[in-house]
Design a protein around this motif. Structure first.
Motif, PDB file in Angstrom:
ATOM      1  N   LEU A  48       0.664  -1.327   0.054  1.00 17.55           N
ATOM      2  CA  LEU A  48      -0.037  -0.037   0.236  1.00 17.55           C
ATOM      3  C   LEU A  48       0.812   1.372  -0.042  1.00 17.55           C
ATOM      4  N   PHE A  49       1.769   1.289   0.766  1.00 14.05           N
ATOM      5  CA  PHE A  49       2.923   2.408   0.730  1.00 14.05           C
ATOM      6  C   PHE A  49       3.490   2.516  -0.711  1.00 14.05           C
ATOM      7  N   SER A  50       3.934   1.582  -1.349  1.00 12.46           N
ATOM      8  CA  SER A  50       4.277   1.567  -2.676  1.00 12.46           C
ATOM      9  C   SER A  50       3.251   2.196  -3.789  1.00 12.46           C
ATOM     10  N   ALA A  51       2.047   1.935  -3.343  1.00  8.21           N
ATOM     11  CA  ALA A  51       0.722   2.461  -4.260  1.00  8.21           C
ATOM     12  C   ALA A  51       0.939   3.988  -4.346  1.00  8.21           C
ATOM     13  N   GLN A  52       0.972   4.100  -2.821  1.00  4.28           N
ATOM     14  CA  GLN A  52       0.923   5.689  -2.489  1.00  4.28           C
ATOM     15  C   GLN A  52       1.931   6.414  -3.312  1.00  4.28           C
ATOM     16  N   VAL A  53       3.088   5.649  -3.228  1.00  2.00           N
ATOM     17  CA  VAL A  53       4.544   6.363  -3.624  1.00  2.00           C
ATOM     18  C   VAL A  53       4.382   6.769  -5.162  1.00  2.00           C
ATOM     19  N   VAL A  54       3.728   5.737  -5.912  1.00  2.00           N
ATOM     20  CA  VAL A  54       3.709   5.818  -7.429  1.00  2.00           C
ATOM     21  C   VAL A  54       2.710   6.608  -7.651  1.00  2.00           C
ATOM     22  N   ALA A  55       1.480   6.648  -6.773  1.00  5.65           N
ATOM     23  CA  ALA A  55       0.390   7.493  -7.327  1.00  5.65           C
ATOM     24  C   ALA A  55       0.892   9.114  -7.112  1.00  5.65           C
ATOM     25  N   LEU A  56       1.608   9.094  -6.037  1.00  4.86           N
ATOM     26  CA  LEU A  56       2.053  10.618  -5.736  1.00  4.86           C
ATOM     27  C   LEU A  56       3.034  11.198  -6.829  1.00  4.86           C
ATOM     28  N   LEU A  57       3.774  10.141  -7.141  1.00  2.00           N
ATOM     29  CA  LEU A  57       4.746  10.776  -8.436  1.00  2.00           C
ATOM     30  C   LEU A  57       4.159  11.169  -9.458  1.00  2.00           C
ATOM     31  N   GLY A  58       3.025  10.240  -9.733  1.00  2.11           N
ATOM     32  CA  GLY A  58       2.339  10.899 -10.966  1.00  2.11           C
ATOM     33  C   GLY A  58       1.493  12.221 -10.481  1.00  2.11           C
ATOM     34  N   THR A  59       1.053  12.446  -9.381  1.00  2.80           N
ATOM     35  CA  THR A  59       0.676  13.641  -8.619  1.00  2.80           C
ATOM     36  C   THR A  59       1.367  14.725  -8.965  1.00  2.80           C
ATOM     37  N   GLY A  60       2.526  14.630  -8.558  1.00  5.44           N
ATOM     38  CA  GLY A  60       3.687  15.694  -8.533  1.00  5.44           C
ATOM     39  C   GLY A  60       3.843  16.032  -9.830  1.00  5.44           C
ATOM     40  N   LEU A  61       4.116  15.132 -11.015  1.00  7.00           N
ATOM     41  CA  LEU A  61       4.217  15.451 -12.501  1.00  7.00           C
ATOM     42  C   LEU A  61       2.875  16.447 -12.895  1.00  7.00           C
ATOM     43  N   LEU A  62       1.725  15.937 -12.253  1.00  5.24           N
ATOM     44  CA  LEU A  62       0.398  16.691 -12.703  1.00  5.24           C
ATOM     45  C   LEU A  62       0.669  18.238 -12.133  1.00  5.24           C
ATOM     46  N   THR A  63       1.175  18.472 -10.855  1.00  5.64           N
ATOM     47  CA  THR A  63       1.100  19.543 -10.194  1.00  5.64           C
ATOM     48  C   THR A  63       2.182  20.533 -11.125  1.00  5.64           C
ATOM     49  N   VAL A  64       3.290  20.257 -11.553  1.00  7.50           N
ATOM     50  CA  VAL A  64       4.035  20.907 -12.434  1.00  7.50           C
ATOM     51  C   VAL A  64       3.479  21.146 -13.771  1.00  7.50           C
ATOM     52  N   ALA A  65       2.893  20.285 -14.341  1.00  4.38           N
ATOM     53  CA  ALA A  65       2.288  20.072 -15.749  1.00  4.38           C
ATOM     54  C   ALA A  65       1.282  20.983 -15.524  1.00  4.38           C
ATOM     55  N   LEU A  66       0.200  21.074 -14.706  1.00  4.61           N
ATOM     56  CA  LEU A  66      -0.743  22.238 -14.624  1.00  4.61           C
ATOM     57  C   LEU A  66      -0.255  23.462 -14.560  1.00  4.61           C
ATOM     58  N   SER A  67       0.690  23.703 -13.867  1.00  3.68           N
ATOM     59  CA  SER A  67       1.522  25.199 -13.523  1.00  3.68           C
ATOM     60  C   SER A  67       1.647  25.562 -15.152  1.00  3.68           C
ATOM     61  N   LEU A  68       2.446  24.908 -15.630  1.00  2.00           N
ATOM     62  CA  LEU A  68       2.844  25.349 -17.165  1.00  2.00           C
ATOM     63  C   LEU A  68       1.753  25.363 -17.947  1.00  2.00           C
ATOM     64  N   LEU A  69       1.009  24.322 -18.015  1.00  2.00           N
ATOM     65  CA  LEU A  69      -0.346  24.505 -18.780  1.00  2.00           C
ATOM     66  C   LEU A  69      -1.329  25.871 -18.721  1.00  2.00           C
ATOM     67  N   ALA A  70      -1.328  26.081 -17.352  1.00  2.00           N
ATOM     68  CA  ALA A  70      -2.006  27.199 -16.948  1.00  2.00           C
ATOM     69  C   ALA A  70      -1.001  28.603 -17.569  1.00  2.00           C
ATOM     70  N   TYR A  71       0.319  28.528 -17.383  1.00  2.20           N
ATOM     71  CA  TYR A  71       0.786  29.693 -18.015  1.00  2.20           C
ATOM     72  C   TYR A  71       0.643  29.694 -19.147  1.00  2.20           C
TER      73      TYR A  71
END
Length: 480
Positions: free
Chosen positions: A13-36
């Motif tokens: 379950l911890f591994s599931a959390q890690v890989v999901a949050l790695l993806g969410t972190g990429l989403l955070t950066v991508a959303l910032s750049l998409l908004a800009y």
């Protein structure tokens, strides 16, 4: 801390959390750049709206989805939510209008509003020992910090050779990987309400919808937790919304001094990584610190630091100070990350301490909804006030909110806060099963007072035990 990973189910379950949050972190950066890319200098206002939509989904839908999911196998709920998030993330690279971003983010966060409380409520069932659970909370905080540390760093590397739209595919892979790991985890099936071994009574939808919030708001330590969450949300919203504006474009509001540093796309990732590194440092230090000092002193001190640092940045920006040097900005973001992590990491300990196992998912859902209500206030302030009046004024307002949250938390959460409380039951007869329950039951009287000892003068039966709000305890003893 790492020792808790020897538990095979928690490790998956911890591994599931890690890989999901790695993806969410990429989403955070991508959303910032998409908004800009879509809005230019108004990216801060767009991101403020995006995060406000996220909070609307969290606050408005998490109690509803939690009540509905309470009668479903938790494993299927987790996998289904991950698959929905993956499908929505797959559509994000193809948007060409801001309104499309808003719609897709609402759908994605509606699925997250189902996944996150169910996932958090699963961990204390797997790790019943408090020491192991405390380590798991710190590891969980570290996993969340991957969103602000390793994911932005990975995003910075990928942006060297790929467009930011490609980062959304990493988000899809993260959610699919999480679903696969949850599927591979042998979670024990919960006894559902109405089944043998489940809740005592089969509760209706309205009861399931409101039960967690009623327990939460009737518990003093959880009211204090909510106030400290406001402090964390105020400082965190400023960092998450305005980092891209500070690092890339500066403050272009009329009459405000430019505070941009112009470090490009990779600079945004580095600044977010500094914030995540600070939070990670706090998570590493907290197990030992909490064992020595306790939850309330650590969380209140950290909330106060968040308020002071945010106010300091706001005063500097509001009175025409020179932009912070790049290294100083990274240091400030790291310090904010340390205090932010110190507020959020112990939350699970308080929720576990304040609920019975059958109410745990409802209480975790209430924490999820109520804490994100704080973000629903602070995200628009960070984005819209920053755009209209300047970053300094936004930071001042958010710093004052953080200060108010700190003082409210100290007021609402009494010092000491013993787990075992002596109290009376004027509404129960002396022979009620709760008063006559054997000592050692976590919801029963202690050995010294088992059997509902009659108070002098024939008053209501009095006893003492680890106190939580439940069907027999509707109000905290010190509050009537």
């Amino acid at each position: 801390m790492i020792r808790v990973l020897s538990h095979p189910v928690y490790r998956r379950l911890f591994s599931a959390q890690v890989v999901a949050l790695l993806g969410t972190g990429l989403l955070t950066v991508a959303l910032s750049l998409l908004a800009y890319d879509l809005a230019g200098a108004q990216a801060g206002a767009v991101l403020g709206t995006v995060y406000a939509i996220k909070m609307v989904a969290y606050v408005g839908l998490s109690p509803v989805t939690g009540a509905l999911a309470e009668r479903l196998p938790r494993k299927k709920v987790l996998i289904g939510a991950d698959l929905i998030r993956a499908v929505v993330a797959l559509a994000l690279p193809f948007v060409d209008a801001i309104w499309q971003v808003y719609v897709l983010i609402f759908l994605l966060q509606a699925a997250s509003a189902t996944f996150t409380p169910a996932f958090q409520a699963t961990i204390p069932d797997i790790l019943p020992e408090e020491e192991d659970y405390t380590r798991a909370l710190s590891l969980s905080r570290l996993a969340y910090d991957l969103e602000n540390l390793l994911s932005p760093a990975l995003a910075g590397l990928l942006l060297v050779v790929l467009s930011y739209q490609s980062l959304f595919l990493g988000t899809v892979a993260g959610f699919l990987g999480s679903a696969l790991l949850v599927w591979a985890s042998p979670l024990a099936r919960r006894a559902l309400p109405g089944e043998e071994g489940g809740a005592v009574a089969r509760r209706g939808f309205r009861e399931r919808l409101t039960r967690g919030a009623r327990i939460y708001l009737a518990t003093p330590r959880l009211r204090g937790l909510l106030s400290f969450n406001l402090a964390a949300a105020a400082a965190g919203a400023f960092v998450l919304v305005n980092t891209v504006v500070i690092v890339r474009g500066g403050d272009t509001a009329a009459g405000a001094a430019a505070q941009g540093i112009d470090r490009g796309e990779t600079g945004v990732a580095v600044a977010m990584a500094a914030f995540g590194a600070g939070s990670m440092l706090a998570a590493l230090a907290l197990p030992r610190l909490l064992s020595k000092l306790g939850d309330r002193p650590v969380m209140s001190a950290a909330a106060g630091v968040l308020a002071m640092l945010t106010l300091g940045y706001g005063l500097r920006g509001s009175f025409g100070g020179q932009p912070l040097p790049w290294v100083a900005l990274l240091g400030l973001w790291a310090a904010l990350g340390v205090a932010y992590g110190a507020v959020l990491t112990p939350s699970g300990r308080l929720l576990r301490r304040s609920s019975h196992p059958e109410d745990r998912q409802a209480v975790f859902t209430a924490q999820f909804a109520l804490s994100h209500a704080c973000w629903l206030v602070t995200y628009p302030v960070a984005g819209w006030v920053g755009q209209a009046a300047g970053l300094g004024q936004a930071a001042l307002i958010l710093g004052l909110l953080a200060l108010a949250g700190t003082f409210a938390g100290l007021r609402l959460w009494p010092a000491g806060d013993p787990e075992v409380l002596r109290h009376a039951h004027p509404d129960l007869p002396p022979d009620h099963p709760h008063l006559a329950a054997p000592a050692g039951d976590t919801a029963s009287p202690t050995a010294a007072t088992a059997g509902g000892a009659q108070a002098p003068g024939g008053a209501a039966p009095v006893h003492a035990h680890a106190f939580v709000i439940d069907d027999e305890h509707h109000a905290w003893p010190t509050h009537g």
